[in-house]
Design a protein around this motif. Structure first.
Motif, PDB file in Angstrom:
ATOM      1  N   ALA A  19      -3.537  -3.939   6.561  1.00  0.00           N
ATOM      2  CA  ALA A  19      -2.618  -4.605   7.490  1.00  0.00           C
ATOM      3  C   ALA A  19      -1.282  -4.876   6.822  1.00  0.00           C
ATOM      4  O   ALA A  19      -0.212  -4.667   7.417  1.00  0.00           O
ATOM      5  CB  ALA A  19      -3.238  -5.912   8.003  1.00  0.00           C
ATOM      6  N   THR A  20      -1.325  -5.306   5.563  1.00  0.00           N
ATOM      7  CA  THR A  20      -0.094  -5.542   4.813  1.00  0.00           C
ATOM      8  C   THR A  20       0.683  -4.243   4.643  1.00  0.00           C
ATOM      9  O   THR A  20       1.904  -4.197   4.836  1.00  0.00           O
ATOM     10  CB  THR A  20      -0.414  -6.157   3.429  1.00  0.00           C
ATOM     11  OG1 THR A  20      -1.079  -7.399   3.632  1.00  0.00           O
ATOM     12  CG2 THR A  20       0.837  -6.356   2.605  1.00  0.00           C
ATOM     13  N   LEU A  21      -0.034  -3.175   4.302  1.00  0.00           N
ATOM     14  CA  LEU A  21       0.605  -1.874   4.138  1.00  0.00           C
ATOM     15  C   LEU A  21       1.271  -1.425   5.439  1.00  0.00           C
ATOM     16  O   LEU A  21       2.427  -0.984   5.439  1.00  0.00           O
ATOM     17  CB  LEU A  21      -0.430  -0.837   3.692  1.00  0.00           C
ATOM     18  CG  LEU A  21       0.069   0.595   3.532  1.00  0.00           C
ATOM     19  CD1 LEU A  21       1.096   0.701   2.420  1.00  0.00           C
ATOM     20  CD2 LEU A  21      -1.105   1.513   3.256  1.00  0.00           C
ATOM     21  N   LEU A  24       4.440  -3.625   6.090  1.00  0.00           N
ATOM     22  CA  LEU A  24       5.568  -3.275   5.210  1.00  0.00           C
ATOM     23  C   LEU A  24       6.118  -1.890   5.523  1.00  0.00           C
ATOM     24  O   LEU A  24       7.331  -1.672   5.492  1.00  0.00           O
ATOM     25  CB  LEU A  24       5.139  -3.372   3.748  1.00  0.00           C
ATOM     26  CG  LEU A  24       4.860  -4.785   3.253  1.00  0.00           C
ATOM     27  CD1 LEU A  24       4.174  -4.755   1.898  1.00  0.00           C
ATOM     28  CD2 LEU A  24       6.142  -5.600   3.202  1.00  0.00           C
ATOM     29  N   TYR A  25       5.232  -0.945   5.835  1.00  0.00           N
ATOM     30  CA  TYR A  25       5.674   0.409   6.199  1.00  0.00           C
ATOM     31  C   TYR A  25       6.533   0.362   7.465  1.00  0.00           C
ATOM     32  O   TYR A  25       7.578   1.001   7.535  1.00  0.00           O
ATOM     33  CB  TYR A  25       4.458   1.319   6.408  1.00  0.00           C
ATOM     34  CG  TYR A  25       4.822   2.679   6.939  1.00  0.00           C
ATOM     35  CD1 TYR A  25       5.354   3.642   6.097  1.00  0.00           C
ATOM     36  CD2 TYR A  25       4.642   2.994   8.285  1.00  0.00           C
ATOM     37  CE1 TYR A  25       5.701   4.895   6.585  1.00  0.00           C
ATOM     38  CE2 TYR A  25       4.989   4.231   8.769  1.00  0.00           C
ATOM     39  CZ  TYR A  25       5.514   5.188   7.923  1.00  0.00           C
ATOM     40  OH  TYR A  25       5.865   6.424   8.412  1.00  0.00           O
ATOM     41  N   ALA A  54       5.795  -0.307  -2.106  1.00  0.00           N
ATOM     42  CA  ALA A  54       5.309   0.508  -3.229  1.00  0.00           C
ATOM     43  C   ALA A  54       4.083  -0.145  -3.874  1.00  0.00           C
ATOM     44  O   ALA A  54       3.111   0.540  -4.216  1.00  0.00           O
ATOM     45  CB  ALA A  54       6.421   0.711  -4.255  1.00  0.00           C
ATOM     46  N   ARG A  55       4.115  -1.469  -4.031  1.00  0.00           N
ATOM     47  CA  ARG A  55       2.953  -2.176  -4.604  1.00  0.00           C
ATOM     48  C   ARG A  55       1.741  -2.075  -3.669  1.00  0.00           C
ATOM     49  O   ARG A  55       0.615  -1.876  -4.125  1.00  0.00           O
ATOM     50  CB  ARG A  55       3.297  -3.639  -4.869  1.00  0.00           C
ATOM     51  CG  ARG A  55       4.166  -3.858  -6.087  1.00  0.00           C
ATOM     52  CD  ARG A  55       4.260  -5.331  -6.487  1.00  0.00           C
ATOM     53  NE  ARG A  55       4.729  -6.203  -5.416  1.00  0.00           N
ATOM     54  CZ  ARG A  55       6.013  -6.445  -5.132  1.00  0.00           C
ATOM     55  NH1 ARG A  55       6.965  -5.874  -5.846  1.00  0.00           N
ATOM     56  NH2 ARG A  55       6.338  -7.252  -4.144  1.00  0.00           N
ATOM     57  N   ALA A  56       1.976  -2.209  -2.363  1.00  0.00           N
ATOM     58  CA  ALA A  56       0.870  -2.131  -1.397  1.00  0.00           C
ATOM     59  C   ALA A  56       0.240  -0.741  -1.406  1.00  0.00           C
ATOM     60  O   ALA A  56      -0.987  -0.607  -1.317  1.00  0.00           O
ATOM     61  CB  ALA A  56       1.378  -2.480   0.006  1.00  0.00           C
TER      62      ALA A  56
END
Length: 127
Positions: A19-21, A24-25, A54-56
């Motif tokens: 979900a975070t990815l 952020l995307y 990038a971290r995700a």
């Protein structure tokens, strides 16, 4: 169904990362819109989103194949030689290359051979 998933399920951390990815995307893909908000993002804030993305990606990377398998995405829809369920990565790449119209153009192949490959094949070794 996510609404029936227990909050203590071992899947929750993975789903939260996904979900975070996705969040952020989506922000990164539509970053131009962030400058039109009532309190617009600054260029540094957009850069922070890009770094967080990038971290995700790094966090999700090791689980990518099992997650794709778990979601049951078909080979056709995935459209990737690397993600094939039958594991025939190289066979698939070769098949795709053979089907590409550029690889069936004899004149183009001859031109590329003369321009790029022949000089390498006939070069004198500098060793």
């Amino acid at each position: 169904h996510l609404d029936t998933l227990d909050a203590q399920s071992p899947l929750m951390p993975h789903l939260e990362k996904l979900a975070t990815l996705l969040f952020l995307y989506t922000l990164e893909q539509h970053s131009a819109d962030l400058f039109r908000l009532p309190r617009p993002f600054t260029p540094e804030m957009v850069a922070q989103v890009e770094r967080a993305l990038a971290r995700a990606i790094e966090e999700v990377r090791e689980q990518a194949v099992p997650l794709v398998d778990a979601f049951g995405i078909s080979d056709f829809r995935l459209n990737s030689a690397l993600g094939r369920s039958d594991g025939k990565v190289y066979d698939s790449y070769l098949e795709w290359a053979m089907e590409d119209p550029l690889n069936n153009d004899e004149g183009l192949r001859r031109e590329w051979f003369e321009k790029y490959y022949k000089p390498v094949l006939h070069a004198k070794s500098r060793l």
